[in-house]
Scaffold this active site. Sequence first.
Site, short mmCIF file in Angstrom:
data_model
loop_
_atom_site.label_atom_id
_atom_site.label_comp_id
_atom_site.label_asym_id
_atom_site.label_seq_id
_atom_site.Cartn_x
_atom_site.Cartn_y
_atom_site.Cartn_z
N THR A 116 0.82 -1.21 0.00
CA THR A 116 0.00 0.00 0.00
C THR A 116 0.85 1.26 0.00
OG1 THR A 116 -1.51 1.26 1.41
CG2 THR A 116 -0.11 -0.29 2.53
N ASP A 117 0.25 2.36 -0.46
CA ASP A 117 0.95 3.65 -0.39
C ASP A 117 1.05 4.16 1.05
OD1 ASP A 117 -1.73 4.36 0.01
OD2 ASP A 117 -1.81 5.82 -1.62
N GLU A 118 0.24 3.61 1.96
CA GLU A 118 0.22 4.14 3.33
C GLU A 118 1.54 3.95 4.06
OE1 GLU A 118 -3.15 3.57 5.79
OE2 GLU A 118 -4.56 3.57 4.12
N TYR B 232 -1.99 -0.33 11.01
CA TYR B 232 -2.10 -1.05 9.73
C TYR B 232 -0.88 -0.78 8.87
CZ TYR B 232 -3.32 -1.58 4.81
OH TYR B 232 -3.29 -1.90 3.47
N LYS C 255 2.06 -3.31 7.48
CA LYS C 255 2.35 -3.52 6.06
C LYS C 255 3.81 -3.16 5.75
CE LYS C 255 -0.01 -4.60 3.07
NZ LYS C 255 -0.40 -5.93 2.50
#
Length: 354
Positions: free
Chosen positions: A133-135, A159, A163
């Site tokens: 993810t970009d997060e 989260y 990741k």
Amino acid sequence: MTILVTGGAGFIGSNFVIDWLAASDEPVVNLDKLTYAGNVHNLAPLAGDPRHIFVQGDIGDAGLVGALLAQHQPCAVLNFAAESHVDRSILGPGEFIQTNVVGTFHLLEQVRDYWAALDALAKAAFRLLHVSTDEVYGSLSASDPAFTETHRYEPNSLYSASKAASDHLVRAYHHTYGLPVLTTNCSNNYGPLHFPEKLIPLMIVNAQAGKPLPVYGDGQQIRDWLYVKDHCSAIRAVLAAGRLGETYNIGGWNEKPNLEIVHTVCDLLDELKPRADRQSYRSQISYVTDRPGHDRRYAIDARKIEQELGWKPAETFQTGIRKTVQWYLDHPDWVAQVQSGAYRDWVAMQYGQA
Ligand code: NAD
Ligand code: DAU
């Protein structure tokens, strides 16, 4: 040439498996734990298709993963399995660490053993593709350039931290053991089969039910939205031609504040399924307490995948969001089915209503 997909009963994984089998005869072994987010009904179009082998199980179950690899001899493993909802990670991070970190570690160990024992040809062809993810890059200010693949990791939620940890493990297995890995970091997806805890499907479902449309804080947080089928085509492109050990950012150059997204959904519903009283669905918008530690802005610089692999999204936001709203209007049975006990418990806990 079988592939092993993990998390293939979730939102993106099920779209990926359906699209894969529409375009290819290569069978899919689909390993999914079926958490609250996993739904075998997502895979209904594949019922009776011998190319799709569904196995309920955990990526952290080393014995099961090892046995599936030995039995099916896949040429690639694609890891979609994860706990994926930021708000749930705030209320209970344990499962996120267990699946996203520990589970990914066990998966990597099994894949490493399997890969090491392959003959030279199969070994050279094998790929492990990790979906991220970009997060993991953290939050941008309004004037910052979009995330490139070399942006430093600054995860802010439980989260995204979990990741980020999984991405680092994947990277380390490549550098240390030579495992042929690829990592993708994608922006916010939307489209069919999206579990209605996430922003866009929640708004579509609540609007029709006459419920409030909960906008966190001032609604000016920015996300970069990509239609899920375009994410799936990007993953296929990376799997086919991505350079080993590389990461590829995936995004649609489509930054929008949350409030604009909610307005767009309301306007489409006003057109496609007007309220009986002819008022706009916008009147249901309700500003609620902000998410703790809420990242302000994400934006993906997708030039690497575009230039190296020639990938481009097929949908604009206008075409993709219209298809999405229409899909939810056309599938009330799917919505009713996913609104299970676990879903109702979550809504009551998060928003104080069922
Ligand atoms: P999702 O929550 O809809 O689906 C996750 C799936 O993984 C579910 O089917 C669940 O049952 C399964 N799962 C969970 N724990 C498991 C375990 N221990 N073993 C096996 N299966 C397990 O998530 P999604 O939105 O489809 O996201 C898929 C992947 O893409 C995730 O890795 C997520 O981090 C990443 N991602 C999501 C988005 C997005 O906007 N949704 C964007 C970028 C990246
Ligand atoms: O950026 C990629 C990520 O996008 C993925 O890695 C995650 O798995 C995926 O869930 C998604 O995370 P977000 O937190 O951005 O998605 P969510 O749909 O939960 O929220 C989108 C934005 O909308 C976010 O700024 C929070 C806001 N929001 C969300 C909900 C559920 C609201 O304002 N109200 C809500 O009720």
